[in-house]
Design a protein around this motif. Structure first.
Motif, mmCIF file in Angstrom:
data_model
loop_
_atom_site.group_PDB
_atom_site.id
_atom_site.type_symbol
_atom_site.label_atom_id
_atom_site.label_comp_id
_atom_site.label_asym_id
_atom_site.label_seq_id
_atom_site.Cartn_x
_atom_site.Cartn_y
_atom_site.Cartn_z
ATOM 1 N N LYS A 16 -0.231 -5.861 5.714
ATOM 2 C CA LYS A 16 -0.435 -5.273 6.990
ATOM 3 C C LYS A 16 0.373 -5.606 8.221
ATOM 4 O O LYS A 16 0.667 -6.917 8.212
ATOM 5 C CB LYS A 16 -1.929 -5.452 7.725
ATOM 6 C CG LYS A 16 -3.054 -5.136 6.629
ATOM 7 C CD LYS A 16 -3.463 -3.581 6.478
ATOM 8 C CE LYS A 16 -4.245 -3.472 5.378
ATOM 9 N NZ LYS A 16 -4.449 -2.041 4.757
ATOM 10 N N ASP A 39 0.904 -1.195 -0.060
ATOM 11 C CA ASP A 39 0.132 0.054 -0.122
ATOM 12 C C ASP A 39 0.948 1.178 -0.021
ATOM 13 O O ASP A 39 1.712 1.623 1.045
ATOM 14 C CB ASP A 39 -0.847 -0.045 1.402
ATOM 15 C CG ASP A 39 -1.754 1.197 1.170
ATOM 16 O OD1 ASP A 39 -1.871 1.870 0.376
ATOM 17 O OD2 ASP A 39 -2.951 1.073 2.210
ATOM 18 N N GLN A 82 -11.651 -1.037 1.692
ATOM 19 C CA GLN A 82 -10.807 -1.212 3.075
ATOM 20 C C GLN A 82 -9.343 -1.320 2.986
ATOM 21 O O GLN A 82 -8.680 -1.525 4.249
ATOM 22 C CB GLN A 82 -11.379 -2.018 3.908
ATOM 23 C CG GLN A 82 -12.920 -1.881 4.602
ATOM 24 C CD GLN A 82 -13.690 -2.779 4.913
ATOM 25 O OE1 GLN A 82 -12.993 -3.903 5.526
ATOM 26 N NE2 GLN A 82 -14.853 -3.038 4.906
ATOM 27 N N ARG A 83 -8.845 -1.611 1.656
ATOM 28 C CA ARG A 83 -7.541 -1.772 1.269
ATOM 29 C C ARG A 83 -6.779 -3.055 2.222
ATOM 30 O O ARG A 83 -5.715 -2.940 2.623
ATOM 31 C CB ARG A 83 -6.542 -0.381 1.727
ATOM 32 C CG ARG A 83 -7.111 0.808 1.319
ATOM 33 C CD ARG A 83 -6.248 1.918 1.595
ATOM 34 N NE ARG A 83 -5.209 2.059 0.730
ATOM 35 C CZ ARG A 83 -5.094 2.474 -0.701
ATOM 36 N NH1 ARG A 83 -6.239 2.852 -1.018
ATOM 37 N NH2 ARG A 83 -3.923 2.584 -1.330
ATOM 38 N N LEU A 84 -7.661 -3.997 2.101
ATOM 39 C CA LEU A 84 -7.384 -5.117 2.820
ATOM 40 C C LEU A 84 -6.399 -6.267 1.768
ATOM 41 O O LEU A 84 -6.112 -7.571 2.120
ATOM 42 C CB LEU A 84 -8.399 -6.093 3.136
ATOM 43 C CG LEU A 84 -9.306 -5.317 4.322
ATOM 44 C CD1 LEU A 84 -10.524 -5.977 4.705
ATOM 45 C CD2 LEU A 84 -8.334 -4.840 5.631
ATOM 46 N N HIS A 85 -6.157 -5.674 0.636
ATOM 47 C CA HIS A 85 -5.485 -6.656 -0.299
ATOM 48 C C HIS A 85 -3.779 -5.964 -0.523
ATOM 49 O O HIS A 85 -3.118 -6.464 -1.232
ATOM 50 C CB HIS A 85 -5.982 -6.675 -1.755
ATOM 51 C CG HIS A 85 -7.167 -7.177 -1.873
ATOM 52 N ND1 HIS A 85 -7.518 -8.321 -2.033
ATOM 53 C CD2 HIS A 85 -8.443 -6.402 -1.926
ATOM 54 C CE1 HIS A 85 -8.922 -8.609 -2.146
ATOM 55 N NE2 HIS A 85 -9.428 -7.675 -2.011
ATOM 56 N N THR A 140 -13.471 -5.172 0.464
ATOM 57 C CA THR A 140 -12.061 -5.456 0.807
ATOM 58 C C THR A 140 -11.263 -4.601 0.147
ATOM 59 O O THR A 140 -10.140 -4.081 0.718
ATOM 60 C CB THR A 140 -11.695 -6.984 0.483
ATOM 61 O OG1 THR A 140 -11.880 -7.068 -1.125
ATOM 62 C CG2 THR A 140 -12.594 -7.872 1.301
ATOM 63 N N ARG A 196 -11.625 -14.073 3.168
ATOM 64 C CA ARG A 196 -12.210 -12.842 2.758
ATOM 65 C C ARG A 196 -11.995 -12.717 1.217
ATOM 66 O O ARG A 196 -11.219 -12.020 0.900
ATOM 67 C CB ARG A 196 -11.497 -11.588 3.372
ATOM 68 C CG ARG A 196 -12.096 -11.456 4.778
ATOM 69 C CD ARG A 196 -11.733 -9.828 5.422
ATOM 70 N NE ARG A 196 -11.870 -9.865 6.764
ATOM 71 C CZ ARG A 196 -10.858 -10.078 7.653
ATOM 72 N NH1 ARG A 196 -9.545 -10.136 7.227
ATOM 73 N NH2 ARG A 196 -10.882 -9.563 8.699
ATOM 74 N N PRO A 218 -4.655 -9.766 4.625
ATOM 75 C CA PRO A 218 -5.955 -9.940 5.095
ATOM 76 C C PRO A 218 -7.154 -10.625 4.056
ATOM 77 O O PRO A 218 -7.975 -11.465 4.379
ATOM 78 C CB PRO A 218 -6.558 -8.834 5.802
ATOM 79 C CG PRO A 218 -5.574 -7.927 6.099
ATOM 80 C CD PRO A 218 -4.636 -8.080 5.179
ATOM 81 N N ALA A 219 -7.032 -10.015 2.846
ATOM 82 C CA ALA A 219 -8.129 -10.536 2.005
ATOM 83 C C ALA A 219 -7.703 -10.914 0.679
ATOM 84 O O ALA A 219 -6.347 -10.822 0.371
ATOM 85 C CB ALA A 219 -9.061 -9.088 1.656
#
Ligand code: ACO
Length: 326
Positions: free
Chosen positions: A213, A145, A207-210, A204, A198, A192-193
């Motif tokens: 983190k 990110d 929420q910037r889950l790819h 997803t 997920r 997370p995704a």
């Protein structure tokens, strides 16, 4: 079995600390002081992990005096496969023309190279194959990110490959390994995704889950402690001390992690390879990139005793002891 040849590849495009200063609220001074990184290489759009792996693999096979058709087994360590399936090993096998090889991907994050090396070693040691290709490759820029300053400064893209072959009496050897995992550390470093838990959705993505983190301090402390612990355990089992080593090659996540761990182990800094400044953390590729630099600088020679060590997401922890063969 022994490492017959090694080669690496990084994409030509550089992402410097000055470039990152334009993307997020950071400074060259902070990044250099806290991580040791000045620049990293990143791919252009459309370039995938198998493309980096192909360059490293073909160069390693050539240096080993072989052709792709000689490879019986290949394993690709990566957390950034070209796609969920088919495996990057299949895509790479086709790209390099390793028509007689079978293989698979191995997911162990920053420990992928030590784990893949161990896996390839077993395939040669058991007599199933004469030649195994071990690739560590990641396009970390595809899951970073570039709005998150705490992670985007850390990672780069790259690939490394080694060819394993049966060892003659003078050829060096992969002597021993020690690996462990600790799944309780999963939440500290993950994407997370995008998996079955997920699957990708508008939410997803919003929420910037790819993206990666990370709880940086938890990972940092675990990495220092475990790099020391696993290295010590492997050396002791082989009745060795750090003084017996010619070279210590750790996964390159942060200059301070490597320095703290090697201080605890009392390894002479002259025996420690640190090249994170030029590449950042390339995940599965850091150890071959460091070995390649050691060879180029004349710091790794035939007969040298080398200890590899890694800690990564999972958590995964690994160490491999090698008598260098060329
Ligand atoms: N530029 C400027 N400031 C920053 C940046 C940045 N790029 N990133 C974080 N900061 C800020 C934080 O927001 C924080 O500010 P605050 O005090 O106002 O809240 C401050 O710097 C200190 O943050 P910390 O997280 O405490 O900084 P730390 O010294 O722990 O360094 C780092 C962070 C570099 C991520 C470190 O924890 C680390 O390297 N961890 C290991 C992680 C790693 O490398 N993982 C990779 C994969 S796993 C592996 O390979 C082992």
């Amino acid at each position: 079995m022994t490492i017959r040849a090694l080669a690496t590849y990084v994409p030509p495009r550089l992402l410097t600390n000055a470039d990152l200063e334009k993307l997020v609220d950071t400074t060259d001074e902070w990044i250099l002081q806290r991580t040791g990184i000045r620049e990293r290489h990143v791919v252009d759009p459309g370039v995938a992990t198998s493309d980096l792996g192909k360059e490293a693999a073909l160069a390693a096979i050539g240096r080993a005096g072989l052709t792709p058709a000689d490879i019986g087994f290949l394993v690709v360590g990566t957390v950034t496969p070209d796609m969920m399936f088919p495996s990057t090993a299949c895509l790479l096998q086709h790209k390099i023309g390793a028509h007689h090889a079978w293989g698979f991907d191995l997911s162990a994050a920053c420990s992928a190279f030590t784990y893949a090396l161990t896996t390839g070693t077993q395939m040669v040691a058991c007599g199933a194959h004469d030649y195994a290709l071990v690739v560590g490759a990641d396009v970390m820029s595809s899951i970073i990110d570039y709005q998150d300053r705490s992670t985007c400064v850390l990672f780069g893209d790259g690939a490394g490959a080694v060819v394993l072959a049966p060892a003659g009496p003078d050829d060096g050897a992969i002597l021993d390994f020690e690996h462990e995992i600790d799944g309780s550390g999963g939440p500290a470093l993950c994407m997370p995704a995008g998996g079955s838990l997920r699957p990708p959705s508008h939410e997803t993505v919003e929420q910037r889950l790819h993206y990666v983190k990370q709880d940086g301090q938890t990972v940092f402390k675990f990495a220092v402690r475990k790099t020391e612990e696993i290295s010590r355990r492997l050396l002791e089992r082989n009745h060795l001390t750090p003084d017996d080593l010619s070279l210590f090659v750790s996964h390159q996540a942060n200059r301070r992690i490597i320095q703290s761990a090697t201080e605890r182990l009392a390894i002479d800094p002259a025996k420690v390879i640190i090249n994170i400044e030029r590449f950042g953390n390339t995940t599965a590729a850091t150890i071959p990139l460091a070995l390649n630099d050691a060879i180029a600088a004349g710091r790794l020679k035939k007969g040298d005793l080398v200890l590899l060590a890694s800690v990564g997401a999972g958590f995964t922890v690994g160490a491999v002891l090698i008598r260098w063969g060329y």
